[in-house]
Design a protein around this motif. Structure first.
Motif, mmCIF file in Angstrom:
data_model
loop_
_atom_site.group_PDB
_atom_site.id
_atom_site.type_symbol
_atom_site.label_atom_id
_atom_site.label_comp_id
_atom_site.label_asym_id
_atom_site.label_seq_id
_atom_site.Cartn_x
_atom_site.Cartn_y
_atom_site.Cartn_z
ATOM 1 N N SER A 1 -3.802 6.143 -16.865
ATOM 2 C CA SER A 1 -4.208 7.416 -17.464
ATOM 3 C C SER A 1 -5.680 7.636 -17.179
ATOM 4 N N MET A 2 -6.049 8.890 -16.954
ATOM 5 C CA MET A 2 -7.439 9.200 -16.630
ATOM 6 C C MET A 2 -7.892 10.395 -17.447
ATOM 7 N N VAL A 3 -9.152 10.330 -17.845
ATOM 8 C CA VAL A 3 -9.747 11.480 -18.520
ATOM 9 C C VAL A 3 -11.011 11.841 -17.764
ATOM 10 N N LEU A 4 -11.057 13.094 -17.293
ATOM 11 C CA LEU A 4 -12.245 13.557 -16.584
ATOM 12 C C LEU A 4 -13.042 14.462 -17.505
ATOM 13 N N GLY A 5 -14.294 14.057 -17.781
ATOM 14 C CA GLY A 5 -15.172 14.910 -18.580
ATOM 15 C C GLY A 5 -16.278 15.457 -17.715
ATOM 16 N N ASP B 1 -8.656 25.345 -10.890
ATOM 17 C CA ASP B 1 -8.643 26.182 -12.079
ATOM 18 C C ASP B 1 -9.661 25.746 -13.131
ATOM 19 N N SER B 2 -10.199 24.553 -13.000
ATOM 20 C CA SER B 2 -11.067 24.023 -14.056
ATOM 21 C C SER B 2 -12.526 24.027 -13.621
ATOM 22 N N HIS B 3 -13.402 24.283 -14.581
ATOM 23 C CA HIS B 3 -14.841 24.251 -14.265
ATOM 24 C C HIS B 3 -15.320 22.823 -14.062
ATOM 25 N N LEU B 4 -14.480 21.837 -14.424
ATOM 26 C CA LEU B 4 -14.891 20.442 -14.288
ATOM 27 C C LEU B 4 -14.791 19.948 -12.852
ATOM 28 N N ILE B 5 -13.997 20.664 -12.041
ATOM 29 C CA ILE B 5 -13.831 20.259 -10.647
ATOM 30 C C ILE B 5 -14.494 21.294 -9.766
ATOM 31 N N THR B 6 -15.532 20.898 -9.076
ATOM 32 C CA THR B 6 -16.275 21.871 -8.276
ATOM 33 C C THR B 6 -16.359 21.412 -6.824
ATOM 34 N N GLU B 7 -17.329 20.578 -6.544
ATOM 35 C CA GLU B 7 -17.530 20.210 -5.144
ATOM 36 C C GLU B 7 -16.416 19.324 -4.591
#
Lengths: 352, 352, 352, 352, 352
Positions: free
Chosen positions: A130-134, A241-247
């Motif tokens: 399981s992974m949590v990306l903050g 779709d998420s602002h947490l994933i950009t580059e």
């Protein structure tokens, strides 16, 4: 794969949000935090879970690797510090989840299946990660301390590649990429296995071959079952779709391409395995046919001859042939002629 | 197709953007640039990669054909000059990609599979061709110096067709068109093969036929695996989402139609191959049936007769028949009558 | 599953809105209301249906559990009090519905299938549960007083988990969750069964195995038939289209994930069951092949020898061999040599 | 269908827009123009292609039917006069296209497959018909002068139906309708054929039946391959995206319905054909089973009896039974009793 | 189902809008109009078609039931009075349509298939019912005067249910509901049939069983072919796109649910029927296996013993055993020992 009750995948009759670890009790428990940015790096063995709070600092990326899910209390504490939803914690502890991704306001929660291949039993073993990306951190939760993530750790330590210069999303990508890599390792093993099976079916088929094909197909069924949801997760991630994933977006697209290719290969192997069983069956039918031919030819030649011998073995008082001077050699010749005639006939019929 | 570990298609445990050539080491290395517009044409063997920078001139279309991917340094240098993304360079060097298209700001990156048919081994060989379409240039990257693109070179040289009058997108179309053409050549070969197999199954089926059908099916599986992603690429191209593809759009639509037709044909061949196996199996069952009939007829006729002969071969002291004057011919007649009766019976039952 | 006429699922030739109970006549009839909020709890056995009107109070959540659908009048009265559409009432009473969800202005109507596994007959039993979710109440309608909902009742009574602090939508979720749990219990049973079948097919296959596989497949077909519409219902619920479902939304998403996983498992079992039948058939073919080999070897060895014995049993007057001193042992030796030669030949052909 | 290299469907290695006729060289060449409106009608055999220019007059509808595609020059000239895109001309001449529709600014280009059934070889013959719909004209291009369009010609000539009162789109509809009609004629033939096959499989199955089923399936595969793209074309046409199709829209919807129905029927026939093969195989298995029963019954009855006869045929000096007065009849009785006993046993086992 | 040429479903070579009745010539012709509203009811046998015009009055709902499509003139006249499109009239008369729905400005046109089950031939009979829904009227057109709509007539007559209080859309719903009901009646029949087949396959399989399964499958194929388009029609109706359908919308949704459930059941039966054929085949294989075992055991026991008897039946002068006092009983003992030994061996091998 070993199928056991637990793998069905759901705790029965328990209110949602109840934190229960569904795996086997294990010894290992370890929390390792790796804190880095372009300029620095530090690795901490976390003793007291409250320390975790200090990693929230957004100027560095932190990867917190939690091994040992039987320590439900620790997972719960982390959940509180990082404000994770109770259902997320429940899913982390329930190791029989389907791979999935869930978007929350400040973090993304991902469940993936890590596959490893047991060379002895020819079975695929499945472990849940399981992974949590903050914002500036990635959590990984897993049952056992396998060395799968070591290459990433090394890359961070030695500042190899771009990993230190980039954000938490890139780290997440690197971790998922390693997991997808292991799918490819298993596909290689399966590829070797099917080549072996193909050979066996053609040169020396036996009932064991059928069982090996069955096992191979079961393995494929398990691969598929893990690979399709993995694909869905990566499809989601690569949509941005998420602002947490950009580059890291383009890198997720890359991993997504790989999962599609993996699924293609699994489907190809399935087609091949089905085809192998057909060949096996036609092979057996063919052999039965050959055996029947031998029996039939033999019986057809000898049974009439036995009748002739039987006739001249009868004890009638008046059987003129028996008195003939050349009766015996004549019968021998008749027997030979009939025998040879039969052989010629079968040769013509292409049975011999 | 030879299945080998490498073809699974992914480098394992390596950070993304690492440039590694995944094919076999080869000797050939050659960069050829063809620079043309409606009024002129020049062909340059590029020695120093820095020369490539000069082809950026938008007034002419340049096709730069790079053969020999083991020269990772060369590919990297080109990447720098033309500002290609590291993942693009990685994909160019990893020759086990799935066909795909990726849009970047100033260029489109395309990976395709070139298929050729080995007449001896009856296997399909797969080679990867990567392409980059820019404003006024097209790059092609490939492992081996095959002559597949020669017709295009000739058309440019001799100003045949409209190619000199058009832009880089038209050149890209011409190159992809040639690749799709080779799919059709293989379909022709496979079409001949299945006709042969059909004939064999009906006139002279053997276990070899089954293996040939299996090989044929494996080839189809490989075709499919290459053709579907190719279709996706062309579907993308014919949608006209990019400013780099303008006047050639209608031509891409044309090639797209051809890929659909190719896939149709592949699926048709698959249906036929499955049908062939069914015929084969029913053929074998039929033959076994025929053989069993022969055996059964024979046994049914002769075994009872043998019993009669056996009875009169017994050595009892008091067997009145043995003393009869016409005992022997009577038995012979009985044997004949029973034998003929059986034959008549089987004729009626349509077994003979 | 027992297939009976009734299960086809539709009353024929009756105007819509006609209230007819389509199940078997039963004795049980009981209405239990549980009324609660964070601070209090009360459980009422409803005698007079008019009492139900009092539960409309929005400050407490009320769960009204109606057991015994043969009391059409009671259902009709409830429908009037709570203003339910006649078609809803009809669907509640028709226990052969497909699972579905219907949105009305002030309530949501849900039909689900509750599965239980009969350990003796190895059959899946299906019972219909209808639910109505309103502003502050949930109705459950069912035929028989099974104890499936007891855990929920207990959780409310003992204020376990968050259930007392939350609204009617959370209660609905808890009820559906229990139903989905029972799908997992059945999947566990089926998982054990297929393991047993796999073992049987490999070690000791018989015609009974085939029938067991057939029964297993029938059960899977029934599971699928219930699971797919269940999935649709939960997909709808987890989309959050209704103002009646607010805070429980994420929990419905969770249950939705579980239904997908359950369907995955069902499909996996189907693939395995099909594969088992193939193994069984190849096993039988193999055995027939083995038996034919034994027969053919035996016949091939002994029939020619019997001919030899038959020849020397003939009664010709002039058979020089019969007079020889060592004729008898020579024939015995010939017989032995031929017999052993045949055995050697078959060993070489790998038939023995 | 005859499969030949050409039918694969693509010219290899030729620049797009190159006009090459891919069919067989033929003699027929004829251009017929029919010019009509509600008040008048004229039919012209076009000698000089330049005459075609005169048909552009929008006050009359003109149908120009071009037979004989080997006259590439003629097609090219028409293309120039009517301003057709080079790719359109190429597609007209390449008779191995997939059915398709393409929208241009002032015309619609349609490729369709005309099917006819050869009663002798039981094969479906495919001919390509290309159509161009303009403002007030319809072009039809085809290889051979078949009489398929004669009913339309007649309807125009005799002012039957509404055709003279309507525009070019209605004419196009009438032409396509005739083509779809021919699909139904073939479906009728195939329907008769499968009825025959069904009969044959049940009453008198042979290996020829299998081959006939295979041929039938091949024909269906070909039908499908033509019918699906046809459906796509009509789906497009019935959407009304083009300003060239106005009042005939509803008629195209009608034809579209018919293509769906045709495809339904093809799929139904496929299901039936597969089912037939299963019946055939079970029939053969059954027969082999019957034959084996006969053999086994016979062998089981007579082989033991033969042993008894053999025992009393031994030449031991001291065999008391041989001396008995009633030894022989006793043995005969024993033989009879055993024989009858066996028959009774097999009757009970339901083998006889 | 009887397959006949006509059922293929299209008139060939006829201009659209040509009114031709494609069914068999029949005697029955009857137009019945039922005119009602909440307060009144009247039933008229229409003699002169012009009377129909009077039913246009929007204050009452009128149901005009036309039986006997061979009276093309009558249908045409009605079409004129009610302003129906020529294609609609054509579709009404062509009784081999696919079920469909078409929206026109002031009416909706629906074609449905009515299924009835012939208990004797075990075949499904198909009859086409066309319906036209207008503002305040419903037309039904059908070939034969079956009593399927009698329950509706009765409900109107006796003011049963809500039908008299509602509009034409509710009447349409009631009519379609009755048609869907008949699908369920057939599903019940098929359900009974498959239970019977299941029993037969397990207890007493024969070639007739296979034919019955084939017939069952053909019936299912026909059911599907009617049910899927029916589902599409109802899906359309339940979307509420037309102003003609208002209050009955929820009832159409209900019927739509039923068609989905019917299709589910059909698919379930198909799965079961396929499974049955597998069981049948494995059953036959098993039986052949058993028979082969009996033959092989018998042959293996008796053939060697026959050889022994044959050896001592030879007529050599010098065979010492023949002279022994206890030669004969010794041979008998040897024969017994070998025979019993064989039986023990086969018991161990689990062949007996």
């Amino acid at each position: 794969m070993k199928r056991s009750k637990k793998e069905i995948g759901k705790k029965v009759g328990v209110p949602p949000g109840t934190l229960i670890y569904t795996g086997d009790k294990r010894e290992e428990f370890e929390i390792t935090a790796i804190d880095y940015n372009a300029s620095g790096y530090r690795k901490i063995k976390v003793k007291d879970i409250d320390e975790c709070a200090s990693f929230k600092d957004p100027s560095t990326v932190t990867w917190i690797d939690v091994v040992g899910l039987h320590r439900v209390d620790a997972v719960e504490k982390i959940g509180k510090i990082y404000n994770l939803h109770p259902l997320v914690l429940e899913d982390i502890l329930n190791i029989h989840q389907r791979s999935k991704i869930e978007y929350f306001e400040d973090y993304i929660f991902i469940v993936l299946k890590m596959l490893t291949y047991d060379d002895k039993s020819h079975e695929i073993e499945i472990e849940q990660v399981s992974m949590v990306l903050g914002d500036s951190f990635v959590f990984t939760f897993r049952e056992r301390k396998l060395d799968i993530f070591d290459p990433i750790r090394e890359r961070i330590e030695n500042d190899k590649g771009a990993i230190r210069k980039r954000g938490a999303d890139y780290l997440l990508h690197a971790l998922i990429d390693i997991i997808v890599d292991h799918y490819y390792i298993i596909l290689e093993k399966l590829g070797e296995e099917i080549e072996g099976l193909e050979n066996e079916v053609i040169t020396n088929p036996s009932q064991d071959t059928v069982q090996a094909i069955h096992k191979f197909k079961s393995n494929l069924i398990n691969m598929r079952r893990s690979a399709w949801p993995l694909r869905e997760v990566l499809s989601q991630l690569s949509k941005g779709d998420s602002h947490l994933i950009t580059e890291a977006l383009i890198y997720f697209r890359d991993v997504y391409d790989h999962t599609i290719q993996a699924i293609d290969t699994v489907e190809m192997f399935r087609d091949m395995a089905s085809s192998l069983l057909d060949i096996y069956l036609s092979n057996i039918s063919n052999k039965t046919n050959e055996i029947m031919k031998v029996l039939t030819i033999l019986a057809t030649i000898f049974i009439p001859l036995t009748l002739i011998a039987g006739i001249y073995g009868m004890n009638f008082k008046y059987m003129p042939e028996l008195e003939w001077r050349y009766g015996y050699p004549m019968v021998l010749i008749v027997i030979l002629v009939i025998g040879i005639g039969m052989v010629v006939y079968f040769k013509r019929k292409k049975w011999m």
